[in-house]
Every structure is written in C-alpha cells, then in structure tokens.
Design a protein around this motif. Structure first.
Motif, short mmCIF file in Angstrom:
data_model
loop_
_atom_site.label_atom_id
_atom_site.label_comp_id
_atom_site.label_asym_id
_atom_site.label_seq_id
_atom_site.Cartn_x
_atom_site.Cartn_y
_atom_site.Cartn_z
N MET A 26 6.34 13.81 14.20
CA MET A 26 5.06 13.36 13.66
C MET A 26 5.08 13.30 12.14
O MET A 26 4.64 12.32 11.53
N VAL A 27 5.58 14.35 11.50
CA VAL A 27 5.61 14.40 10.04
C VAL A 27 6.56 13.34 9.48
O VAL A 27 6.24 12.66 8.50
N GLU A 28 7.71 13.17 10.12
CA GLU A 28 8.66 12.17 9.65
C GLU A 28 8.06 10.76 9.73
O GLU A 28 8.17 9.97 8.78
N ASP A 29 7.42 10.44 10.87
CA ASP A 29 6.80 9.12 11.02
C ASP A 29 5.67 8.92 10.01
O ASP A 29 5.51 7.83 9.45
N MET A 30 4.88 9.96 9.78
CA MET A 30 3.77 9.84 8.84
C MET A 30 4.28 9.64 7.41
O MET A 30 3.73 8.82 6.66
N GLU A 31 5.32 10.36 7.04
CA GLU A 31 5.87 10.20 5.69
C GLU A 31 6.40 8.77 5.48
O GLU A 31 6.19 8.18 4.43
N LEU A 32 7.06 8.24 6.48
CA LEU A 32 7.58 6.87 6.38
C LEU A 32 6.43 5.87 6.24
O LEU A 32 6.48 4.96 5.41
N SER A 33 5.38 6.05 7.06
CA SER A 33 4.24 5.14 7.00
C SER A 33 3.54 5.21 5.65
O SER A 33 3.20 4.18 5.06
N MET A 34 3.37 6.41 5.12
CA MET A 34 2.67 6.56 3.84
C MET A 34 3.51 6.07 2.67
O MET A 34 2.97 5.54 1.70
N ARG A 35 4.82 6.22 2.76
CA ARG A 35 5.68 5.66 1.71
C ARG A 35 5.55 4.15 1.67
O ARG A 35 5.49 3.54 0.60
N ASN A 36 5.50 3.53 2.84
CA ASN A 36 5.35 2.07 2.89
C ASN A 36 3.99 1.63 2.35
O ASN A 36 3.87 0.62 1.65
N LEU A 37 2.94 2.39 2.69
CA LEU A 37 1.60 2.08 2.17
C LEU A 37 1.54 2.23 0.65
O LEU A 37 0.94 1.41 -0.05
N LEU A 38 2.16 3.29 0.14
CA LEU A 38 2.18 3.48 -1.31
C LEU A 38 2.93 2.35 -2.00
O LEU A 38 2.56 1.91 -3.09
N GLN A 39 4.00 1.88 -1.36
CA GLN A 39 4.76 0.76 -1.91
C GLN A 39 3.87 -0.47 -2.06
O GLN A 39 3.92 -1.18 -3.06
N GLU A 40 3.03 -0.71 -1.03
CA GLU A 40 2.17 -1.89 -1.06
C GLU A 40 0.95 -1.68 -1.96
O GLU A 40 0.61 -2.55 -2.76
N VAL A 41 0.30 -0.52 -1.83
CA VAL A 41 -0.96 -0.31 -2.53
C VAL A 41 -0.73 -0.04 -4.01
O VAL A 41 -1.27 -0.73 -4.88
N TYR A 42 0.07 0.97 -4.31
CA TYR A 42 0.23 1.37 -5.71
C TYR A 42 1.16 0.44 -6.47
O TYR A 42 0.78 -0.15 -7.49
N PHE A 43 2.39 0.30 -5.98
CA PHE A 43 3.36 -0.49 -6.72
C PHE A 43 3.01 -1.97 -6.69
O PHE A 43 3.12 -2.67 -7.69
N GLY A 44 2.57 -2.47 -5.52
CA GLY A 44 2.22 -3.88 -5.43
C GLY A 44 1.04 -4.22 -6.32
O GLY A 44 1.05 -5.23 -7.04
N LYS A 45 -0.01 -3.38 -6.28
CA LYS A 45 -1.20 -3.64 -7.10
C LYS A 45 -0.88 -3.52 -8.58
O LYS A 45 -1.34 -4.34 -9.40
N ALA A 46 -0.09 -2.51 -8.94
CA ALA A 46 0.27 -2.34 -10.35
C ALA A 46 1.07 -3.54 -10.85
O ALA A 46 0.88 -4.01 -11.99
N LYS A 47 1.95 -4.05 -10.02
CA LYS A 47 2.74 -5.23 -10.40
C LYS A 47 1.83 -6.44 -10.62
O LYS A 47 2.02 -7.20 -11.58
N ASP A 48 0.85 -6.63 -9.73
CA ASP A 48 -0.08 -7.76 -9.89
C ASP A 48 -0.89 -7.63 -11.18
O ASP A 48 -1.09 -8.61 -11.91
#
Length: 285
Positions: free
Chosen positions: A233-255
């Motif tokens: 559960m923790v491994e899957d959640m960490e992977l999901s949240m890393r992907n979300l952070l990639q899209e939300v934080y890094f993607g938005k900051a790049k835009d």
C-alpha cells in the motif's frame, strides 16, 4: 472575518503561510498561544527531524506518534530518549499499548514484532528507491487491530551552493482485523521543498504538501500478510503521489516560468514572429 476558535484560526493562518517554514510558524503560534501546543503538534504535518539512537547508533525520525512529552521512542531499541520518569509516566497507554520499562506507551509484543519487521523492510525500500535518507516505522495497538506510521525522509544538500531539496513522506495506517480479511485505511502526506539558483536561471523556491487517502479490504493469513499488505500500500501510494507531484508542481511551475520569461533571446523571438507573420501573409495572397 476572523474565526472565533483559536485552533481553527491557527490552521487557517498556517494554510496561508509558506509551507517550507511550517515548523517555525507552528513554534511561533505555540509561543503566542501555549494551550494550542498539543492540538497543533498532533494535527499539523511538519518536516521530519532526526535523532540518533544511543543504544544502537542508528538514526530515526521524530514525529508525534513516537513522542511522549518531550521524549521520543527509538524504533530500533524501543527505548525513550531522554528516559521517562517511570513514576510519573508509567501505566497502560491509549489503545491497549503497554508501558515500557522506562515509562511511556509501547506496543504489545505481537505488534512490536511487526514493527521491527516493517522497519527492516522499509530500510531496504528506502535504500532501493531513495539511495539514502532515513526511514522509521512506529506502531500501536487498537481495540480491533493495530495502527502505525511509516516515515521516510531524503534530503539533498546544496550542489555547489546552487540547489537543494527535501522529501518528507508520512503514511498513517489503521488495520481492522476481520477474520481472514483486514480493512486497511491509509492517509499519506508528502512535504516537498526544492530550491535552486544560478546566473542563468535566477532563484526558484518550490515548496508544498499533498495528502491522499485510500481504503482496502485485503486477505490475511498471518502477521506476515500484514507486513506485505502495508508495504505494498505504501509503495503504491508513494509512486502515485510522485507522479501527481510531477504533474502538479513541476508541470505547473514550468508553465508559469514559460509564460513569464523566454529561454531564447528577444531578437530570436522577434525573428520567429516576423517569419510567422510573413508566412501567414503569403498564404493570404
């Protein structure tokens, strides 16, 4: 309009301040309103801090879940540091926890064995996924099962004085045992802080946090099954949240950065716009 409840007002204020300095903000609020200390420390996620176990020499992470007063329990030795006054803090802890030899609530023997195995498992996970950092797992008893928290921290120091980053993840889980199955509830929070500066990039400071919740009913044969289920559960959640952070934080900051400034020179941009207008004009003829 100001909130009538000091606790709600404090939470509202923390949501509006820079999350990178949340620990400092919490300390300042507690200094102003000491009676909020217990509620804020138990409800506001803060960057994790380290302490070294005096018995084993290994680092562990501090949080509200291994705190008793001003002392913290090491997951490696199961001892509190500094030692608690047995006369003042002995007895049975909340949720069925028993008292340790030096006072303070510790998990039952069965839950302590699972805690030790999870610490070993996440120590391997941390090295494989983060290539460093520190991990700690703490567990406690519940009336119909058990609960725990998985803590992971990885800090990257300044690279030639130009960049640094800190990842803190806090995974709180509850397991309600129901015969051959168990209901798991997981609440995960990631605190991310990144900073970089340079002559060509300028200075960028990106900080924030994200919280997600999931619930599963999973089959259980023995205590080893709990170890596997919680780890997955923790491994899957960490992977999901890393992907979300990639899209939300890094993607938005790049835009945002892309809209604010141009990587190429102004003259190159002007030439491109002139060429575009010339092409459009020739197509209209």
């Amino acid at each position: 309009m100001a909130s009538g409840d000091p606790y709600d007002a404090a939470l509202d204020l923390l949501r509006r301040l820079n999350p990178k300095h949340v620990a400092e903000h919490v300390d300042n609020i507690i200094t102003l309103v000491p009676e909020l200390a217990e509620d804020l420390l138990s409800s506001v996620d803060q960057p994790l801090t380290l302490r070294r176990c005096k018995q084993t020499g290994r680092d562990y992470l501090l949080c509200d879940y291994n705190r008793d007063g001003d002392s913290y329990r090491s997951p490696w030795s199961n001892q509190f540091d500094p030692p608690l006054d047995e006369a003042g803090l002995g007895g049975v802890g909340a949720g069925g926890n028993s008292a340790g030899a030096g006072g303070g609530a510790v998990p039952s023997e069965r839950v302590r064995k699972m805690e030790m195995k999870l610490n070993e498992a996440f120590d391997v996970y941390r090295e494989l996924y983060f290539e460093g950092g520190v991990s700690s797992v703490y567990m406690w008893n519940l009336d119909d099962g058990f609960a725990g928290v998985v803590l992971l921290k990885k800090a990257s120091g300044p690279n030639d004085g130009s960049s640094s980053g800190v990842w803190d993840s806090i995974h709180v889980f509850e397991a309600s045992e129901r015969g051959r199955t168990s209901n798991y509830r997981l609440t995960s929070t990631v605190l991310l802080s990144l900073a970089t500066k340079g002559a060509s990039l300028g200075e960028v400071d990106l900080s924030g946090n994200m919280t997600r919740q999931v619930e599963y009913d999973l089959p259980v044969e023995n205590d080893e099954s709990h170890i596997v289920n919680v780890g997955r559960m923790v491994e899957d959640m960490e992977l999901s949240m890393r992907n979300l952070l990639q899209e939300v934080y890094f993607g938005k900051a790049k835009d945002v950065v892309g809209d604010l400034r141009s990587i190429g020179s102004l003259s190159e941009g002007q030439r491109d716009r002139d060429a575009q207008r010339e092409l459009i004009g020739s197509m209209r003829r």
